[in-house]
Design a protein around this motif. Structure first.
Motif, PDB file in Angstrom:
ATOM      1  N   UNK A   8      -2.702  -2.522 -11.011  1.00  0.00           N
ATOM      2  CA  UNK A   8      -3.281  -1.193 -11.186  1.00  0.00           C
ATOM      3  C   UNK A   8      -2.215  -0.199 -11.667  1.00  0.00           C
ATOM      4  N   UNK A   9      -1.043  -0.234 -11.069  1.00  0.00           N
ATOM      5  CA  UNK A   9       0.051   0.656 -11.477  1.00  0.00           C
ATOM      6  C   UNK A   9       0.472   0.388 -12.919  1.00  0.00           C
ATOM      7  N   UNK A  19      -8.065   3.051 -14.414  1.00  0.00           N
ATOM      8  CA  UNK A  19      -7.140   2.538 -13.397  1.00  0.00           C
ATOM      9  C   UNK A  19      -6.584   3.706 -12.573  1.00  0.00           C
ATOM     10  N   UNK A  20      -6.291   4.816 -13.238  1.00  0.00           N
ATOM     11  CA  UNK A  20      -5.786   5.987 -12.526  1.00  0.00           C
ATOM     12  C   UNK A  20      -6.838   6.501 -11.547  1.00  0.00           C
ATOM     13  N   UNK A  21      -8.099   6.510 -11.971  1.00  0.00           N
ATOM     14  CA  UNK A  21      -9.192   6.921 -11.086  1.00  0.00           C
ATOM     15  C   UNK A  21      -9.273   6.028  -9.855  1.00  0.00           C
ATOM     16  N   UNK A  25      -8.710   7.243  -6.038  1.00  0.00           N
ATOM     17  CA  UNK A  25      -9.716   7.006  -4.994  1.00  0.00           C
ATOM     18  C   UNK A  25      -9.138   6.204  -3.828  1.00  0.00           C
ATOM     19  N   UNK A  26      -8.247   5.276  -4.138  1.00  0.00           N
ATOM     20  CA  UNK A  26      -7.633   4.451  -3.087  1.00  0.00           C
ATOM     21  C   UNK A  26      -6.758   5.311  -2.157  1.00  0.00           C
ATOM     22  N   UNK A  27      -6.010   6.256  -2.723  1.00  0.00           N
ATOM     23  CA  UNK A  27      -5.056   7.021  -1.934  1.00  0.00           C
ATOM     24  C   UNK A  27      -5.545   8.397  -1.488  1.00  0.00           C
ATOM     25  N   UNK A  28      -6.662   8.871  -2.048  1.00  0.00           N
ATOM     26  CA  UNK A  28      -7.099  10.238  -1.787  1.00  0.00           C
ATOM     27  C   UNK A  28      -7.255  10.538  -0.296  1.00  0.00           C
ATOM     28  N   UNK A  29      -8.028   9.741   0.422  1.00  0.00           N
ATOM     29  CA  UNK A  29      -8.301  10.018   1.837  1.00  0.00           C
ATOM     30  C   UNK A  29      -7.034   9.974   2.700  1.00  0.00           C
ATOM     31  N   UNK A  51      -2.473  18.286  -7.112  1.00  0.00           N
ATOM     32  CA  UNK A  51      -1.251  18.611  -7.858  1.00  0.00           C
ATOM     33  C   UNK A  51      -0.334  17.396  -7.971  1.00  0.00           C
ATOM     34  N   UNK A  52      -0.182  16.655  -6.880  1.00  0.00           N
ATOM     35  CA  UNK A  52       0.693  15.476  -6.907  1.00  0.00           C
ATOM     36  C   UNK A  52       0.127  14.417  -7.847  1.00  0.00           C
ATOM     37  N   UNK A  53      -1.176  14.203  -7.808  1.00  0.00           N
ATOM     38  CA  UNK A  53      -1.747  13.204  -8.707  1.00  0.00           C
ATOM     39  C   UNK A  53      -1.692  13.631 -10.171  1.00  0.00           C
TER      40      UNK A  53
END
Length: 179
Positions: A8-9, A19-21, A25-29, A51-53
């Motif tokens: 993915x990276x 892939x970025x989406x 979604x994987x890290x948002x929560x 901002x970080x994303x």
């Protein structure tokens, strides 16, 4: 997830928005929970994660998929959160100092409302157009940071930063003019 995260990276590095989406979604929560635990402010935490994303997307070519992305992400979030808290403390300290100074001001000709208004108007007119617009929307229009951000199509953090700078400049110019 480790092997697929690496794939993915690599896809993100190549500019794959899908892939970025998935990465987002994987890290948002967990990222949001992490920021809220530090900031105690849901809205500000959401802005920080976004901002970080955005920065990650902009600097995706610099990502090393061999390194621990999880550690990188949460270090970025922690640093941004701590910077935000330092700025918040600084703003509160400046506000407190200003109020203390105002308690010790001796009554004189600077209390003439007409003179004060002219000094203030001159100081406001010396601001850049964008800064003046943001300040007037907030002060005269009573608009929130979020409303101004949506109206001007800029981030809430930009609104906040511009207001802090505008008020700081106004304070300096007014203090100088009334001395």
């Amino acid at each position: 997830m480790a092997f697929s995260l690496s794939i993915l990276l690599n896809d993100v590095i190549q500019g794959d928005q899908v892939a970025f989406g998935k990465l987002y979604r994987h890290y948002r929560t967990p990222a949001l929970k992490f920021c809220v635990s530090i900031l105690k402010d849901q809205e500000e935490a959401e802005n920080m994660v976004h901002d970080v994303f955005i920065k990650i997307w902009e600097k995706r070519a610099l990502i090393n998929p061999e390194l621990n992305f999880n550690s990188y992400l949460f270090t970025c979030l922690r640093n941004l959160a701590f910077d935000y808290l330092k700025q918040l403390d600084k703003n509160q300290l400046l506000r407190q100092r200003y109020l203390e100074r105002m308690e010790h001001v001796q009554p004189d000709e600077t209390e003439d409302p007409e003179i004060q208004f002219k000094v203030l108007q001159t100081a406001i007119n010396s601001l850049s157009e964008k800064r003046k617009q943001i300040l007037l929307l907030n002060v005269e229009g009573g608009k929130s940071y979020q409303e101004i951000a949506e109206l001007l199509r800029i981030s809430k953090n930009t609104v906040k930063n511009q207001l802090v700078k505008a008020k700081q400049l106004l304070r300096e110019k007014i203090d100088f003019a009334l001395v």
